[in-house]
Design a protein around this motif. Structure first.
Motif: not given
Length: 733
Positions: A412-418
């Motif tokens: 979840s820390i590695r996620v980025l918004p599109l």
């Protein structure tokens, strides 16, 4: 790179994104005052940030754009395509500067020419009307009537100077704690200082000791841009004039024979490419050449050599130019498209709640570790085996739950918004449509949808190809759309949504759709399938032919598409990420391209197999089935092998041999084969033995193995061995 510059780069890129988005929105809705205010604030904040890091050239360029936006806010003129294009060009230049700063951690020293071009571009804007002169303004002395007497009084110093400065401190400057002499003394390259008064000194009893009545005149060997940067705090009280050869320096004589000999030696010192100690040679040659030119009374050339002394080729070219050779690279026009660093995100902003969740899990893992220590103590004290087994089973279940939660928390820390990738495309569609003589509008939906950083960054290329095809092949020219009763401009929708553990990204246009008859004709012409088979092929299978390598329905090749690589590249990239591509065709109404991807590629399920005495992992999403085939059913086809499975001929890869790891030469009577789907095609992978399935945290290949085709990553097995996870598509290539 120091933290100050790093923070400047992060915030500046965010402001550039905001300003670009605002400008593109204003082009569609020119009366949106909130967007105009937002764009103005972004440019203003960018200019302020440039001033903080002493980047005067960037501040000048942004100030010119800010003037136009300020005039628009005041009601002078309206937003036009020209204004938007000028603003975007300014932001493009800012991005190039930021890329250079990210590469070497310093403010670019050769940014003045590019900044001047931006300023000149805005100076011609129709929005900027000349300001009316004050009605009762007092006669003002000409701005440069002080320069001629100054140069005449100091001819020797003037021959060396590059810049003249007139500093008239504010009369109340002492009350603000300003020291005019300290300000001017901090000017680099100060050659001469002359102090005058603004008016004759009054009688002593009438003198106000708290009012500053001084004017400071100075000559400096620094450039005008450097002087402007150093005097930025009192810029409204300073006149800065660059000295032309007529005003400042005498015509530069060629270097003396001794100086020429020294400079030629520096060229020889830098001539050997790739030698050890080149950094030391570069520093030495730059310093010696600069000192030679200063001794010759040519500080401008010395400063240029200092700037060029970052690259051996640049420094050699600059010295040759001084010696009368070919024009140097250092004096050439700035590259409009400098090489930029890798576009991967190196700094991410993380919601503090996710960090707190990670900390909480770290605490629970500590408790679990202590519980395992307790179980170990029971075992050492001879506890009952059955009771100990129950304790270990409970602790294992608890530990397994914590590890799963930890994995989810880390991902979840590695996620980025599109939005990170989507924000690049509105401008691209705008420019592409304009170059093709079409009218199109990009509508972005679901940009806030999040996915793993690796997925988001890998989406740029397939989406770029998809949008190019939508604009070039999908939508019609405005005249054709009007004839068909379709609205102008055409609408292209770029959207994203999360569906369970999958990410769905779509590109939909309201254009002409895919001409199936033309697809069949081109496929027959190129021999992809026999004509009879093409005629009987269902429509959905015909649509799938556009993904064939080299296939294109374009009548010619344009700068945007037509070479037949776009759709093939989309499928290849998406399948490499473990996803699939779906193309929905509506003749006369448009097409929708859907990219269905996993939320993350870091956590993946693999099928473990053994080949040549080594364990390998095959991504489970690629596995169709496992079979055992008799050797008599495997036939050679050229240098390769194939087998027939349910009346379908499939290519066969012997994994151990492909990896050069065959333990023995004898083959068992039956081949153990994993049937996999790769790139829309079926193939077989022969292994020695099936082992099982695992859910693993995939670690990308690093070092010498980074980028090696056929290898997706590695993970550790329970016994400490390294499991190599294969990329079947890369292996087949």
């Amino acid at each position: 790179m120091n933290e100050f510059i790093e923070q400047f780069l992060i915030e500046s890129r965010e402001l550039v994104e905001q300003a670009s988005d605002d400008l593109l929105s204003l082009e569609q809705q020119p009366d949106d005052k909130e967007r105009l205010d937002s764009a103005f604030r972004a440019f203003h904040t960018l200019k302020g940030a440039a001033g903080i890091v002493d980047f005067a050239a960037m501040a000048r360029a942004l100030h010119a754009a800010e003037d136009v936006l300020s005039a628009l806010r005041a009601g002078t003129g309206r937003i036009t395509t020209e204004v938007v294009s000028d603003g975007l060009a300014c932001l493009d230049q800012v991005v190039r500067w930021l890329d250079l700063m990210a590469a070497d951690g310093e403010v670019p020293q050769d940014a003045d020419a590019a900044a001047a071009a931006i300023v000149q571009r805005f100076a011609g804007s129709s929005i900027l009307a000349p300001a009316p002169a004050p009605a009762a303004a007092a006669p003002r002395r000409p701005a440069t009537d002080w320069i001629a007497p100054l140069l005449a009084r100091h001819p020797v110093t003037a021959s060396r100077a590059r810049t003249a400065i007139r500093y008239a401190p504010d009369p109340d400057c002492f009350f603000r704690g300003e020291d005019p002499l300290a300000v001017i003394a901090g000017l680099g390259g100060l050659e001469m200082l002359q102090i005058e008064t603004t008016e004759p000194w009054p009688e002593l009893d009438a003198l106000d000791p708290f009012a500053c009545r001084l004017v400071l005149l100075a000559l400096s060997t620094s450039s005008a841009e450097e002087a402007e940067r150093q005097l930025a705090s009192v810029r409204d009280q300073v006149e800065i004039l660059p000295l032309s050869p007529v005003l400042g320096s005498l015509d530069a004589a060629p270097p003396s024979p001794a100086a020429r000999a020294v400079l030629e030696e520096q060229i020889l010192l830098l001539a050997e490419a790739g030698v050890d100690g080149m950094a030391g040679r570069l520093t030495s040659a730059g310093r010696v050449a600069g000192n030679v030119m200063r001794a010759q009374g040519r500080p401008a050339e010395a400063d240029r050599l200092d700037t060029a002394a970052r690259d051996p080729a640049d420094l050699r070219a600059a010295i040759r130019q001084i010696l009368g050779g070919l024009p140097g690279r250092a004096s050439a026009e700035p590259d409009p498209n400098p090489a930029s660093p890798d576009g991967a995100v190196r700094v991410m902003r993380v919601d503090v709640e996710r960090i707190d969740a990670l900390m909480k899990l770290a605490g629970e893992l500590t408790v679990a570790k202590n519980a395992l220590g307790h179980a170990l103590g029971l075992a050492q004290n001879g506890a009952d085996a059955q009771a100990l087994a129950m304790v270990l089973k409970d602790q294992h279940g608890h530990f397994e739950r914590l590890v799963a939660e930890l994995q989810r928390a880390v991902l979840s820390i590695r996620v980025l918004p599109l939005q990170h990738v989507f924000q690049r495309f509105p401008r691209l569609v705008r420019e592409m449509a304009a170059s093709l003589g079409k009218q199109a509008r990009l509508v972005v939906e679901g940009a806030e949808t999040e996915a793993d950083k690796t997925i988001v960054e890998a989406l740029f290329e397939p989406l770029l190809h998809g949008l190019r095809n939508a604009v070039d092949h999908g939508i019609e020219p405005a005249a054709d759309r009007a004839a068909f009763g379709k609205p102008v401009p055409a609408v292209i929708r770029l959207g994203a949504e999360r569906m369970g553990e999958q990410l769905v990204v779509s590109i939909a246009d309201d254009g002409r759709g895919i001409d199936l008859a033309r697809v069949r004709a081109i496929a027959a012409e190129r021999g992809i399938l026999p004509a009879a088979e093409l005629a009987a092929l269902p429509d959905d299978k015909v649509v799938d032919l556009v993904f064939a390598p080299g296939f294109s329905t374009a009548e010619g090749v344009s700068g945007w598409s037509g070479r037949g690589v776009g759709m093939d590249a989309i499928r290849a990239t998406v399948e490499q990420l473990g996803g699939r591509v779906v193309l929905d065709n509506r003749p006369g109404q448009g097409t929708t391209l859907r990219l269905i991807l996993p939320f993350t590629v870091m956590m993946t399920r693999v099928m473990t197999v053994e080949a040549g005495g080594q364990m390998f992992g095959i991504p489970f999403d690629a596995v169709v089935e496992t079979v055992r085939v008799g050797r008599d059913r495997i036939v050679p086809m050229g240098a390769a092998q194939a087998f027939v499975l349910r009346n379908r001929t499939l290519p066969l890869i012997a994994l151990a041999e492909a990896l050069g790891n065959r333990a023995g030469t004898e083959h068992p009577p039956e081949a153990t084969i994993v049937v996999a789907a790769v790139g829309g095609q079926m193939c077989g992978v022969e292994v020695d033995r099936f082992e099982g399935r695992l859910e693993v945290m995939l670690k990308p290949m690093e070092g010498l193995l980074a980028g090696m085709p056929g290898l997706a990553g590695t993970t550790l097995l329970g016994d400490g061995r390294v499991l190599i996870v294969l990329d079947l598509q890369g292996l087949l290539q």
